[in-house]
Design a protein around this motif. Structure first.
Motif, mmCIF file in Angstrom:
data_model
loop_
_atom_site.group_PDB
_atom_site.id
_atom_site.type_symbol
_atom_site.label_atom_id
_atom_site.label_comp_id
_atom_site.label_asym_id
_atom_site.label_seq_id
_atom_site.Cartn_x
_atom_site.Cartn_y
_atom_site.Cartn_z
ATOM 1 N N ALA A 1 27.222 -41.609 -127.728
ATOM 2 C CA ALA A 1 28.424 -40.828 -127.431
ATOM 3 C C ALA A 1 28.060 -39.516 -126.762
ATOM 4 N N LEU A 2 26.916 -38.956 -127.136
ATOM 5 C CA LEU A 2 26.509 -37.648 -126.615
ATOM 6 C C LEU A 2 25.074 -37.729 -126.103
ATOM 7 N N PRO A 3 24.895 -38.132 -124.834
ATOM 8 C CA PRO A 3 23.545 -38.118 -124.257
ATOM 9 C C PRO A 3 23.029 -36.696 -124.123
ATOM 10 N N GLU A 4 21.813 -36.555 -123.604
ATOM 11 C CA GLU A 4 21.177 -35.236 -123.545
ATOM 12 C C GLU A 4 21.803 -34.306 -122.512
ATOM 13 N N SER A 5 22.367 -34.875 -121.457
ATOM 14 C CA SER A 5 22.861 -34.032 -120.368
ATOM 15 C C SER A 5 23.879 -34.793 -119.533
ATOM 16 N N LEU A 6 24.511 -34.078 -118.619
ATOM 17 C CA LEU A 6 25.453 -34.698 -117.695
ATOM 18 C C LEU A 6 24.744 -35.686 -116.781
ATOM 19 N N GLU A 7 23.525 -35.343 -116.393
ATOM 20 C CA GLU A 7 22.756 -36.233 -115.519
ATOM 21 C C GLU A 7 22.462 -37.563 -116.220
ATOM 22 N N GLU A 8 22.095 -37.487 -117.502
ATOM 23 C CA GLU A 8 21.820 -38.711 -118.249
ATOM 24 C C GLU A 8 23.087 -39.543 -118.402
ATOM 25 N N LYS A 9 24.214 -38.887 -118.614
ATOM 26 C CA LYS A 9 25.476 -39.618 -118.700
ATOM 27 C C LYS A 9 25.747 -40.377 -117.411
ATOM 28 N N GLN A 10 25.527 -39.726 -116.287
ATOM 29 C CA GLN A 10 25.781 -40.377 -115.001
ATOM 30 C C GLN A 10 24.917 -41.612 -114.817
ATOM 31 N N VAL A 11 23.673 -41.527 -115.272
ATOM 32 C CA VAL A 11 22.774 -42.679 -115.175
ATOM 33 C C VAL A 11 23.261 -43.802 -116.073
ATOM 34 N N LEU A 12 23.606 -43.476 -117.332
ATOM 35 C CA LEU A 12 24.035 -44.486 -118.288
ATOM 36 C C LEU A 12 25.344 -45.148 -117.873
ATOM 37 N N CYS A 13 26.232 -44.376 -117.274
ATOM 38 C CA CYS A 13 27.532 -44.914 -116.877
ATOM 39 C C CYS A 13 27.459 -45.749 -115.598
ATOM 40 N N SER A 14 26.281 -45.838 -115.020
ATOM 41 C CA SER A 14 26.089 -46.696 -113.844
ATOM 42 C C SER A 14 25.467 -48.040 -114.224
ATOM 43 N N THR A 15 25.266 -48.267 -115.529
ATOM 44 C CA THR A 15 24.610 -49.484 -115.990
ATOM 45 C C THR A 15 25.622 -50.602 -116.235
ATOM 46 N N GLU A 16 25.093 -51.831 -116.365
ATOM 47 C CA GLU A 16 25.931 -52.981 -116.659
ATOM 48 C C GLU A 16 26.559 -52.871 -118.046
ATOM 49 N N LEU A 17 25.837 -52.239 -118.988
ATOM 50 C CA LEU A 17 26.379 -52.054 -120.334
ATOM 51 C C LEU A 17 27.710 -51.300 -120.288
#
Length: 334
Positions: free
Chosen positions: A177-193
């Motif tokens: 729910a709370l990744p380390e940073s905005l950049e990490e969120k952007q990476v995670l939200c680009s995944t198939e998951l």
């Protein structure tokens, strides 16, 4: 002053004859060999000492009337207003049962579930009262998993248990729910998951969201995500990992890195059910209603009554302020 047992019995007798048996005060006076004014004083004493309690039910003041007013003033489609249970645990059990009944009435098939204190209470009730013949077929989380050891915020585990108790299939979100940073969120939200859970969000017909107070524990990295904005914009409540103020405005930040259902997508859901636990404040409820997000509300009767009472007092205060300003204007023009 304390009443003797004999005196209390006498007052109770007079009150029963007058209020329940519809006897006139003059008839009661003749029966007891006293004056009519004496009977009147005894009835006053009966009210004063609690021998008699008089309740006035204003039109629309019952639970159904409160719900009708909520629907009318906040464009809701329905919900449940439930009596307090005497303590928080019993109240939350009633709210849990009401929420499950509402899901059945809405013919919920694909359910999205938030997190928080009430979700834990709902699970506790369902553990004792499983509904494995419910209409719900699929359940998914509306927010990622928390990284702190509080069971109510472990979204995937909540979904697994809900699916078990409701006889449904769980769908999980394997992202924090709370990744380390905005950049990490952007990476995670680009995944198939993330794409998979987005498809679940798009097809769900009902979202069940806990309405919480602000400030809250945990605070969901609020300083890192918002800086001073929550204080400056007077946050009063939280739903999922979103914060809002009493005007219902969702407080936004360019640095918000929480992973949860997008606000616009939540608003497009056919049924968004807001649930207030026993400790949800009037301010949090008011802001949630003003947000325009919810189609249904489950809340305890006392907090809804307080919502109207505070609103009425605020209306009187505003009217008095306008009157004072008008008086000041008139005096200034003299």
């Amino acid at each position: 002053m304390e009443l003797t047992y004999k005196k209390r019995q006498r007052l109770a007798y007079v009150a029963r004859r007058y209020y329940l048996e519809n006897q006139k005060q003059s008839d009661i006076a003749r029966e007891l060999g006293v004056s009519r004014p004496m009977v009147s004083r005894m009835l006053s004493e009966a009210r004063e000492f609690g021998v008699v309690e008089i309740t006035v039910h204003e039109p629309g003041s019952g639970a159904s009337g409160l719900l009708e007013r909520l629907c009318r003033e906040f464009s809701l489609l329905g919900g449940r207003i439930l009596e307090d249970g005497g303590d928080d645990r019993l109240t939350n059990r009633r709210l849990s049962q009401g929420a499950v009944q509402l899901l059945q009435e809405l013919h919920t098939r694909c359910l999205g579930v938030g997190w928080g204190y009430f979700v834990g209470q709902l699970l506790a009730w369902l553990e004792e009262n499983p509904q494995t013949d419910s209409l719900v077929r699929d359940i998914c989380p509306l927010v990622g998993n928390a990284g702190f050891p509080i069971r109510n915020y472990h979204s995937n585990e909540n979904v697994r248990l809900l699916a078990q108790y409701l006889g449904a299939e769980p769908h999980f979100l394997y992202l924090p729910a709370l990744p380390e940073s905005l950049e990490e969120k952007q990476v995670l939200c680009s995944t198939e998951l993330y794409e998979q859970i987005c498809r679940e969000w798009e097809r769900m017909d009902t979202a069940l969201v806990n309405i919480s107070n602000y400030p809250s524990t945990p605070d969901f990295a609020s300083v890192a995500r918002y800086g001073n904005r929550l204080q400056e914009q007077r946050a009063c409540g939280r739903l999922l990992a979103y914060y809002y103020n009493e005007a219902g405005r969702i407080i936004c930040s360019d640095q918000d890195f929480a992973i949860q259902i997008p606000w616009e997508l939540l608003q497009r859901c056919n049924h968004v059910v807001g649930v207030c636990s026993a400790n949800t404040s009037v301010r949090a409820l008011r802001g949630a209603l003003h947000s325009g997000c919810f189609t249904h509300m489950v809340a305890r009767e006392q907090v809804v009554r307080a919502l109207w009472e505070e609103g009425t007092l605020a209306g009187y205060a505003a009217e008095r302020k306008r009157e004072n300003e008008n008086i000041g204007d008139r005096l200034g023009s003299v």
